[in-house]
Design a protein around this motif. Structure first.
Motif, PDB file in Angstrom:
ATOM      1  N   ARG A   1       0.809  -1.228   0.000  1.00  0.00           N
ATOM      2  CA  ARG A   1       0.000   0.000   0.000  1.00  0.00           C
ATOM      3  C   ARG A   1       0.840   1.274   0.000  1.00  0.00           C
ATOM      4  N   HIS A   2       2.148   1.148   0.291  1.00  0.00           N
ATOM      5  CA  HIS A   2       3.024   2.320   0.272  1.00  0.00           C
ATOM      6  C   HIS A   2       3.825   2.423  -1.025  1.00  0.00           C
ATOM      7  N   GLY A   3       3.570   1.513  -1.969  1.00  0.00           N
ATOM      8  CA  GLY A   3       4.286   1.536  -3.244  1.00  0.00           C
ATOM      9  C   GLY A   3       5.654   0.890  -3.181  1.00  0.00           C
ATOM     10  N   GLU A   4       5.905   0.086  -2.152  1.00  0.00           N
ATOM     11  CA  GLU A   4       7.220  -0.552  -1.999  1.00  0.00           C
ATOM     12  C   GLU A   4       7.130  -2.010  -2.448  1.00  0.00           C
ATOM     13  N   HIS A   5       8.255  -2.536  -2.957  1.00  0.00           N
ATOM     14  CA  HIS A   5       8.291  -3.894  -3.464  1.00  0.00           C
ATOM     15  C   HIS A   5       9.096  -4.798  -2.539  1.00  0.00           C
ATOM     16  N   LEU A   6       8.801  -6.100  -2.592  1.00  0.00           N
ATOM     17  CA  LEU A   6       9.459  -7.065  -1.712  1.00  0.00           C
ATOM     18  C   LEU A   6      10.969  -7.092  -1.894  1.00  0.00           C
ATOM     19  N   ALA A   7      11.452  -6.845  -3.091  1.00  0.00           N
ATOM     20  CA  ALA A   7      12.893  -6.853  -3.325  1.00  0.00           C
ATOM     21  C   ALA A   7      13.585  -5.778  -2.484  1.00  0.00           C
ATOM     22  N   ASP A   8      12.882  -4.682  -2.203  1.00  0.00           N
ATOM     23  CA  ASP A   8      13.454  -3.596  -1.407  1.00  0.00           C
ATOM     24  C   ASP A   8      13.186  -3.768   0.089  1.00  0.00           C
TER      25      ASP A   8
ATOM     26  N   LEU B   1       1.453   1.836   8.918  1.00  0.00           N
ATOM     27  CA  LEU B   1       2.374   2.951   9.166  1.00  0.00           C
ATOM     28  C   LEU B   1       3.697   2.768   8.425  1.00  0.00           C
ATOM     29  N   GLY B   2       3.850   1.624   7.746  1.00  0.00           N
ATOM     30  CA  GLY B   2       5.066   1.384   6.966  1.00  0.00           C
ATOM     31  C   GLY B   2       6.130   0.612   7.700  1.00  0.00           C
ATOM     32  N   SER B   3       5.800   0.012   8.823  1.00  0.00           N
ATOM     33  CA  SER B   3       6.784  -0.753   9.589  1.00  0.00           C
ATOM     34  C   SER B   3       6.913  -2.162   9.020  1.00  0.00           C
ATOM     35  N   GLY B   4       8.034  -2.822   9.334  1.00  0.00           N
ATOM     36  CA  GLY B   4       8.239  -4.211   8.927  1.00  0.00           C
ATOM     37  C   GLY B   4       9.304  -4.398   7.869  1.00  0.00           C
TER      38      GLY B   4
END
Length: 196
Positions: A71-78, A131-134
């Motif tokens: 949901r934050h536009g981030e990918h698993l590779a990052d 909140l973008g944690s993890g």
């Protein structure tokens, strides 16, 4: 559209219907990402002077599923870099020459799923994930360096709270305990003495 469904119904009805609903129906959740991939591919093929080809919608769906961000536009590779390198190792001369063995695809999937970074990402409470944690940086599990000794739950919680700007409340302590256990690794089982 219907031809795509009827041609493949003998190959696992449930899976085919799921794919068809996801990619063709107006309320299908993967319809828009699949259409975006098809548009990007069509745009790229035009630069090569290829205009008469059509994109295989099933393969576009596979690519869309692989590239979908959170949901934050981030990918698993990052977000799970060390775990992702276990799943998709970088190419190097040693592996291609046969000096370094690359695990089979099934083993790499297992290594990815069992990696502490992946577990930390998937076990993040929903309130903290919003909140973008993890996420983990290379060589860390949610900011705790892998090579260091496992810090106390309180230290991990204070670091998490600092990164989240004081948001998260009681979920932070719960998640800090999970991160500490993942950092410490699975408990070592005591070897039973051999019976003579």
């Amino acid at each position: 559209m219907l031809a795509d469904l009827f041609k493949t119904l003998g190959k696992g009805v449930a899976e085919q219907l799921t794919y068809w609903v996801h990619t063709y129906l107006p309320f299908g959740r993967w319809r828009k990402p699949t259409n975006e991939v098809i548009a990007q591919i069509s745009e790229q093929t035009a630069t090569y002077g290829i205009s008469s080809s059509s994109v295989d919608r099933r393969r576009a769906y596979q690519v869309a599923r692989m590239m979908v961000p959170n949901r934050h536009g981030e990918h698993l590779a990052d977000l799970t870099p060390d775990a992702y390198n276990r799943f998709s190792p970088t190419c190097c001369a040693k592996s291609h020459s046969g000096k370094k063995k690359i695990a089979s695809p099934a083993e790499r999937v297992t290594q990815y799923i069992c990696h502490p970074q992946t577990l930390a990402y998937l076990l993040t409470p929903p309130g903290l994930s919003r909140l973008g944690s993890g996420a983990s940086a290379p060589g860390t599990i949610c900011g705790v360096p892998i090579d260091d000794a496992t810090p106390s739950v309180g230290v991990i919680a204070s670091n998490l709270a600092e990164r989240l700007g004081g948001k998260g409340g009681a979920l932070i302590d719960e998640y800090a305990a999970i991160v500490a256990k993942l950092h410490a690794g699975p408990p070592k089982q005591e070897e039973e003495p051999a019976v003579a």
